[in-house]
Design a protein around this motif. Structure first.
Motif, PDB file in Angstrom:
ATOM      1  N   ASP A   1      -0.191   2.492   5.393  1.00 38.07           N
ATOM      2  CA  ASP A   1      -1.664   2.134   5.167  1.00 38.07           C
ATOM      3  C   ASP A   1      -2.672   3.278   5.777  1.00 38.07           C
ATOM      4  N   GLU A   2      -2.466   4.531   5.258  1.00 39.89           N
ATOM      5  CA  GLU A   2      -3.345   5.594   5.918  1.00 39.89           C
ATOM      6  C   GLU A   2      -3.666   5.846   7.139  1.00 39.89           C
TER       7      GLU A   2
ATOM      8  N   SER B   1      -2.158   7.126  11.098  1.00 37.85           N
ATOM      9  CA  SER B   1      -1.948   8.331  11.475  1.00 37.85           C
ATOM     10  C   SER B   1      -0.434   8.760  11.634  1.00 37.85           C
TER      11      SER B   1
ATOM     12  N   GLU C   1       4.889   4.692   2.143  1.00 38.48           N
ATOM     13  CA  GLU C   1       3.705   5.449   2.508  1.00 38.48           C
ATOM     14  C   GLU C   1       2.570   4.113   2.140  1.00 38.48           C
ATOM     15  N   ASP C   2       2.813   3.246   1.177  1.00 36.97           N
ATOM     16  CA  ASP C   2       1.761   2.198   1.110  1.00 36.97           C
ATOM     17  C   ASP C   2       1.861   1.418   2.479  1.00 36.97           C
TER      18      ASP C   2
END
Ligand code: PGA
Length: 254
Positions: A55-56, A58, A51-52
């Motif tokens: 990096d936000e 899509s 998840e990290d």
């Protein structure tokens, strides 16, 4: 009606932490458009580092399985509510869970329900074994898996469902279904959904899975009722996974 294509990587029980992070970084860099959704399903311990690494962006983060209860004395199981803090999607009834771990159609249906209740998308995996296909039972087996898997899912919830048709004999074997077989089975799944749920049913994304590779992806993804793929082996390398995402992009643009 246009359905957004999906290219989803099922990393299974593979990769060290460092390898998973490096792959996630590579996947985050794959160029895509709004016409293609990309998802990755790492093994549980690497969900947080992946998840990290994503990096936000899509890319949708998914889990490979979950339990049917939210909390309690279920040692070793993983709560859908806990996963919902990290993930947007969970696989239910992957063939390895059905055939290696003995999951029944009823358990898979309960998992689909639990995934939706936690607010995530359920990827219901269906598919026949080689014996079942040779006996002419491929469609009846898939129908039974759909009936149980989606028994507790209402028409208004179908936007949270993806169905992955994955013939067991094609998974990890290097022998994909022919484009004709993939199309015919995915059309069967869509027909089943449409007969029960009308337009909301036919709008469900139906993926093909089983030995999809850069060499066969164009003909498989070009099939009318194939909305992308659930990818095992070829998702473990950012370059080959990127080639599959690019193929989906080309097809979506036609
Ligand atoms: P494969 O796996 O692409 O390695 O055949 C597909 C899957 O199990 O989802």
């Amino acid at each position: 009606m246009t359905r957004t294509m999906i290219v989803a990587g099922n990393w299974k029980m593979n990769l060290s932490r460092a390898e998973a992070v490096a792959l996630a970084e590579g996947v985050a860099e794959i160029k895509t458009t709004d016409a293609v959704e990309v998802a990755v399903f790492p093994t549980f311990p690497w969900l947080v580092p992946v998840e990290d690494a994503l990096d936000e962006g899509s890319v949708v983060l998914g889990a490979q399985d979950c339990y049917v209860e939210t909390a309690g004395a279920f040692t070793g199981e993983v709560s859908p509510a806990a996963l919902a803090e990290l993930c947007g999607a969970v696989l239910a009834g992957h063939s390895e869970r059905r055939h290696v771990l003995g999951e029944t159609n009823e358990l898979v249906g309960a998992k689909v329900r639990a995934i939706l209740d936690a607010g995530m998308t359920a990827y219901l995996c269906v598919g026949e074994t080689l014996d079942e296909r040779e006996q002419g039972r491929a469609k009846s087996i898939v129908e039974e898996q759909l009936e149980h898997g989606l028994a507790a899912v209402g028409t208004t919830e179908l936007a949270q469902i993806v169905v992955a048709y994955e013939p067991v004999w094609a998974i990890g074997t290097g022998v994909a279904a022919s484009a004709d077989d993939a199309q015919s089975m995915c059309a069967f799944v869509r027909g089943w959904l449409g007969a029960r749920h009308g337009d909301a049913g036919t709008a469900v994304r139906v993926l093909y899975g089983g030995s999809v590779s850069p060499a066969n992806v164009d003909e498989i993804f070009a099939c009318e009722d194939v909305d992308g793929g659930l990818i095992g082996g070829a998702s473990l390398d950012a370059e080959s996974f990127g080639a599959l995402v690019a193929a989906a992009g080309r097809i979506a643009a036609v």
